[in-house]
Enzyme design. Sequence first.
Site, short mmCIF file in Angstrom:
data_model
loop_
_atom_site.label_atom_id
_atom_site.label_comp_id
_atom_site.label_asym_id
_atom_site.label_seq_id
_atom_site.Cartn_x
_atom_site.Cartn_y
_atom_site.Cartn_z
N GLU A 100 -39.78 40.11 54.85
CA GLU A 100 -40.03 41.20 55.79
C GLU A 100 -38.76 41.48 56.61
OE1 GLU A 100 -44.43 41.68 56.95
OE2 GLU A 100 -43.67 40.03 58.17
N HIS A 106 -43.39 34.16 60.92
CA HIS A 106 -43.32 35.62 61.13
C HIS A 106 -42.23 35.91 62.17
CE1 HIS A 106 -44.28 39.73 62.15
NE2 HIS A 106 -44.97 39.80 61.02
P1 13P Z 1 -46.12 46.81 59.37
O1 13P Z 1 -46.80 46.95 58.03
O2 13P Z 1 -46.92 47.36 60.50
O3 13P Z 1 -44.71 47.31 59.31
O4 13P Z 1 -46.04 45.23 59.68
C1 13P Z 1 -45.52 44.38 58.74
C2 13P Z 1 -45.73 42.98 59.21
O5 13P Z 1 -45.09 42.51 60.12
C3 13P Z 1 -46.78 42.18 58.55
O6 13P Z 1 -46.67 40.85 58.89
#
Ligand code: 13P
Length: 247
Positions: free
Chosen positions: A165, A96
Amino acid sequence: MRYFIGNWKMFGVPKSVNILNKINSYYSRDKNRNKYRVVITPPYTLIESYSRHFKNKRVTIGAQNCYQKEHFSSNTAAISPYMLKSVGANYTLVGHSDNRGEGDTDPMLKDKVRYAIKNNLKVVFCIGENKIEKKNKKTLSVLKKQLTRVLEKKFDKNKLIIAYEPIWSIGTGKIPLAKELKKTTIYIKKILKEIFKKDSPPVLYGGSVDGSNVEMFKEIKEIDGFLIGGASKTSKKFIDIIKNYYR
Ligand code: 13P
């Protein structure tokens, strides 16, 4: 199979299980329930009790990270994949951007993925470019490096899920343009096919997903599900994402 994975980050105490009970009861009755899987990654402190609670229910429990060693070691505050599995976790996030930002390097991530898979955890491997990389049109080259420096053909593809992400999208309410996201997801799958010499593992999108924008994402068939932060901390918001996805 689609995935709705809720990452709680630093949120939750024992009684927060009520949120998951509501999600579980929607999930158990949803006529679309066999089309998707719901996984929640609470903080380490809740994994054992939540795993026990949901053992014979539909919601699956995972971890947000793991240490890059397999069993036991003398690393203060570290939690290994073996320890996670032993308290009932079935999944773990790895890589992450929060943890990359705190010093997780590619070699560390490789060991995390390796040992997690070895201990029979499903790995959700997170990748994503930051704002400056995006501005400099480096997105695809950054993603390629993040994938090829960590993943190896010998890793069991069936135990891997990739979560794209973009860092600039996490918690900001900003999401990529549909056209751009489709192109990026196809590119990620192409790289994964090159690594694994066959089909790509599932690729999820994460970053500001909520009940109102999920309809846009569902048009992109290459996206196999979502990694959800903020909207996973209330049952209504999380259920709305699933409802609107299948509407
Ligand atoms: P948000 O949905 O709050 O933008 O976060 C995404 C995230 O980092 C999930 O791991």
